[in-house]
Design a protein around this motif. Structure first.
Motif, PDB file in Angstrom:
ATOM      1  N   LYS A 280     -12.230  -1.577  14.287  1.00 58.94           N
ATOM      2  CA  LYS A 280     -11.078  -2.256  13.675  1.00 58.94           C
ATOM      3  C   LYS A 280     -11.429  -2.724  12.263  1.00 58.94           C
ATOM      4  O   LYS A 280     -10.628  -2.596  11.335  1.00 58.94           O
ATOM      5  CB  LYS A 280     -10.629  -3.438  14.535  1.00 58.94           C
ATOM      6  N   GLY A 281     -12.623  -3.256  12.088  1.00 58.94           N
ATOM      7  CA  GLY A 281     -13.055  -3.691  10.760  1.00 58.94           C
ATOM      8  C   GLY A 281     -13.087  -2.544   9.769  1.00 58.94           C
ATOM      9  O   GLY A 281     -12.670  -2.696   8.624  1.00 58.94           O
ATOM     10  N   SER A 282     -13.556  -1.389  10.210  1.00 57.92           N
ATOM     11  CA  SER A 282     -13.587  -0.233   9.306  1.00 57.92           C
ATOM     12  C   SER A 282     -12.178   0.228   8.956  1.00 57.92           C
ATOM     13  O   SER A 282     -11.922   0.650   7.828  1.00 57.92           O
ATOM     14  CB  SER A 282     -14.419   0.909   9.896  1.00 57.92           C
ATOM     15  N   GLU A 283     -11.255   0.099   9.904  1.00 59.84           N
ATOM     16  CA  GLU A 283      -9.861   0.460   9.613  1.00 59.84           C
ATOM     17  C   GLU A 283      -9.255  -0.460   8.565  1.00 59.84           C
ATOM     18  O   GLU A 283      -8.618   0.005   7.614  1.00 59.84           O
ATOM     19  CB  GLU A 283      -9.017   0.399  10.895  1.00 59.84           C
ATOM     20  N   ILE A 284      -9.461  -1.757   8.719  1.00 58.68           N
ATOM     21  CA  ILE A 284      -8.847  -2.676   7.760  1.00 58.68           C
ATOM     22  C   ILE A 284      -9.563  -2.625   6.411  1.00 58.68           C
ATOM     23  O   ILE A 284      -8.922  -2.800   5.373  1.00 58.68           O
ATOM     24  CB  ILE A 284      -8.688  -4.114   8.305  1.00 58.68           C
ATOM     25  N   LEU A 285     -10.866  -2.361   6.419  1.00 60.09           N
ATOM     26  CA  LEU A 285     -11.568  -2.192   5.148  1.00 60.09           C
ATOM     27  C   LEU A 285     -11.013  -0.981   4.407  1.00 60.09           C
ATOM     28  O   LEU A 285     -10.759  -1.057   3.196  1.00 60.09           O
ATOM     29  CB  LEU A 285     -13.071  -2.041   5.362  1.00 60.09           C
ATOM     30  N   GLU A 286     -10.803   0.111   5.112  1.00 61.42           N
ATOM     31  CA  GLU A 286     -10.239   1.297   4.469  1.00 61.42           C
ATOM     32  C   GLU A 286      -8.846   1.008   3.904  1.00 61.42           C
ATOM     33  O   GLU A 286      -8.521   1.452   2.799  1.00 61.42           O
ATOM     34  CB  GLU A 286     -10.170   2.465   5.454  1.00 61.42           C
ATOM     35  N   GLU A 287      -8.046   0.230   4.622  1.00 63.30           N
ATOM     36  CA  GLU A 287      -6.713  -0.147   4.117  1.00 63.30           C
ATOM     37  C   GLU A 287      -6.841  -0.953   2.831  1.00 63.30           C
ATOM     38  O   GLU A 287      -6.135  -0.690   1.851  1.00 63.30           O
ATOM     39  CB  GLU A 287      -5.956  -0.977   5.153  1.00 63.30           C
ATOM     40  N   VAL A 288      -7.714  -1.928   2.826  1.00 62.54           N
ATOM     41  CA  VAL A 288      -7.907  -2.764   1.628  1.00 62.54           C
ATOM     42  C   VAL A 288      -8.376  -1.904   0.467  1.00 62.54           C
ATOM     43  O   VAL A 288      -7.846  -2.002  -0.648  1.00 62.54           O
ATOM     44  CB  VAL A 288      -8.919  -3.908   1.909  1.00 62.54           C
ATOM     45  N   LEU A 289      -9.347  -1.050   0.721  1.00 55.57           N
ATOM     46  CA  LEU A 289      -9.881  -0.210  -0.359  1.00 55.57           C
ATOM     47  C   LEU A 289      -8.845   0.783  -0.869  1.00 55.57           C
ATOM     48  O   LEU A 289      -8.751   1.012  -2.072  1.00 55.57           O
ATOM     49  CB  LEU A 289     -11.147   0.512   0.105  1.00 55.57           C
ATOM     50  N   SER A 290      -8.046   1.337   0.023  1.00 52.11           N
ATOM     51  CA  SER A 290      -7.033   2.290  -0.439  1.00 52.11           C
ATOM     52  C   SER A 290      -5.962   1.603  -1.260  1.00 52.11           C
ATOM     53  O   SER A 290      -5.466   2.164  -2.238  1.00 52.11           O
ATOM     54  CB  SER A 290      -6.408   3.046   0.741  1.00 52.11           C
ATOM     55  N   GLU A 291      -5.625   0.380  -0.920  1.00 52.01           N
ATOM     56  CA  GLU A 291      -4.664  -0.388  -1.715  1.00 52.01           C
ATOM     57  C   GLU A 291      -5.244  -0.688  -3.096  1.00 52.01           C
ATOM     58  O   GLU A 291      -4.533  -0.633  -4.094  1.00 52.01           O
ATOM     59  CB  GLU A 291      -4.296  -1.695  -1.003  1.00 52.01           C
ATOM     60  N   GLN A 292      -6.502  -0.997  -3.171  1.00 52.03           N
ATOM     61  CA  GLN A 292      -7.130  -1.355  -4.441  1.00 52.03           C
ATOM     62  C   GLN A 292      -7.279  -0.152  -5.351  1.00 52.03           C
ATOM     63  O   GLN A 292      -7.218  -0.279  -6.562  1.00 52.03           O
ATOM     64  CB  GLN A 292      -8.481  -2.023  -4.197  1.00 52.03           C
ATOM     65  N   TYR A 293      -7.497   1.008  -4.777  1.00 52.33           N
ATOM     66  CA  TYR A 293      -7.612   2.203  -5.597  1.00 52.33           C
ATOM     67  C   TYR A 293      -6.286   2.576  -6.230  1.00 52.33           C
ATOM     68  O   TYR A 293      -6.246   3.196  -7.269  1.00 52.33           O
ATOM     69  CB  TYR A 293      -8.122   3.395  -4.772  1.00 52.33           C
ATOM     70  N   LYS A 294      -5.177   2.142  -5.617  1.00 49.08           N
ATOM     71  CA  LYS A 294      -3.841   2.442  -6.163  1.00 49.08           C
ATOM     72  C   LYS A 294      -3.553   1.591  -7.404  1.00 49.08           C
ATOM     73  O   LYS A 294      -2.743   1.973  -8.219  1.00 49.08           O
ATOM     74  CB  LYS A 294      -2.770   2.187  -5.107  1.00 49.08           C
ATOM     75  N   LYS A 295      -4.171   0.423  -7.487  1.00 48.62           N
ATOM     76  CA  LYS A 295      -3.863  -0.527  -8.573  1.00 48.62           C
ATOM     77  C   LYS A 295      -4.536  -0.136  -9.868  1.00 48.62           C
ATOM     78  O   LYS A 295      -5.544   0.447  -9.944  1.00 48.62           O
ATOM     79  CB  LYS A 295      -4.277  -1.935  -8.156  1.00 48.62           C
TER      80      LYS A 295
END
Length: 144
Positions: free
Chosen positions: A129-144
């Motif tokens: 679960k932690g790896s899933e939410i980390l990937e979500e956070v990182l993918s959001e940050q790469y969009k910015k």
């Protein structure tokens, strides 16, 4: 997906049977190794050893190793060479910590283990679960 890379490290010790404890990756190691593979961070085996003491909440049930493994990956991905204010790295770290705490109810290993740890699978579901939410956070940050 990052969770698939994490799963490889979780499952890797199974091939060693009764000696699996000698080949175990802790929560921090799994997260950073998975990020290294998935995001192609280029860390060698010696550099990856730095994260070993972070497992088990700094080996004292303090800050969760899943969280600190993610923070370490964020540092590698977003910290800039000096001179720098590291604004982006700080933003991503804050978002990761906030999202992590919202998901697990705490950043403290002891509390997370008491309230969220699986009696049979241990921290494995938490790492996934932690790896899933980390990937979500990182993918959001790469969009910015």
């Amino acid at each position: 997906m990052l969770k698939d890379e994490a799963r490889k490290y979780i499952d890797s010790e199974l091939q060693y049977g009764d000696k699996k404890d000698m080949y175990h990756y802790n929560c921090s190691e799994i997260i950073l190794n998975a990020c290294n593979d998935y995001y192609k961070l280029g860390l060698d085996s010696k550099a990856l050893k730095m994260i070993v003491p972070f497992g088990g909440g700094l080996n004292s049930e303090k800050n969760c190793g899943i969280l600190t493994g993610g923070v370490s990956a964020i540092g590698i991905m977003f910290a800039e060479d000096k001179p720098s204010l590291n604004t982006k790295m700080k933003e991503v770290t804050i978002e990761w910590v906030k999202t992590f705490e919202n998901e697990f109810g705490s950043a403290d290993c002891k509390i997370i283990k008491e309230t969220k740890r699986d009696e049979v699978k241990g921290c494995e579901p938490l790492i996934i679960k932690g790896s899933e939410i980390l990937e979500e956070v990182l993918s959001e940050q790469y969009k910015k």
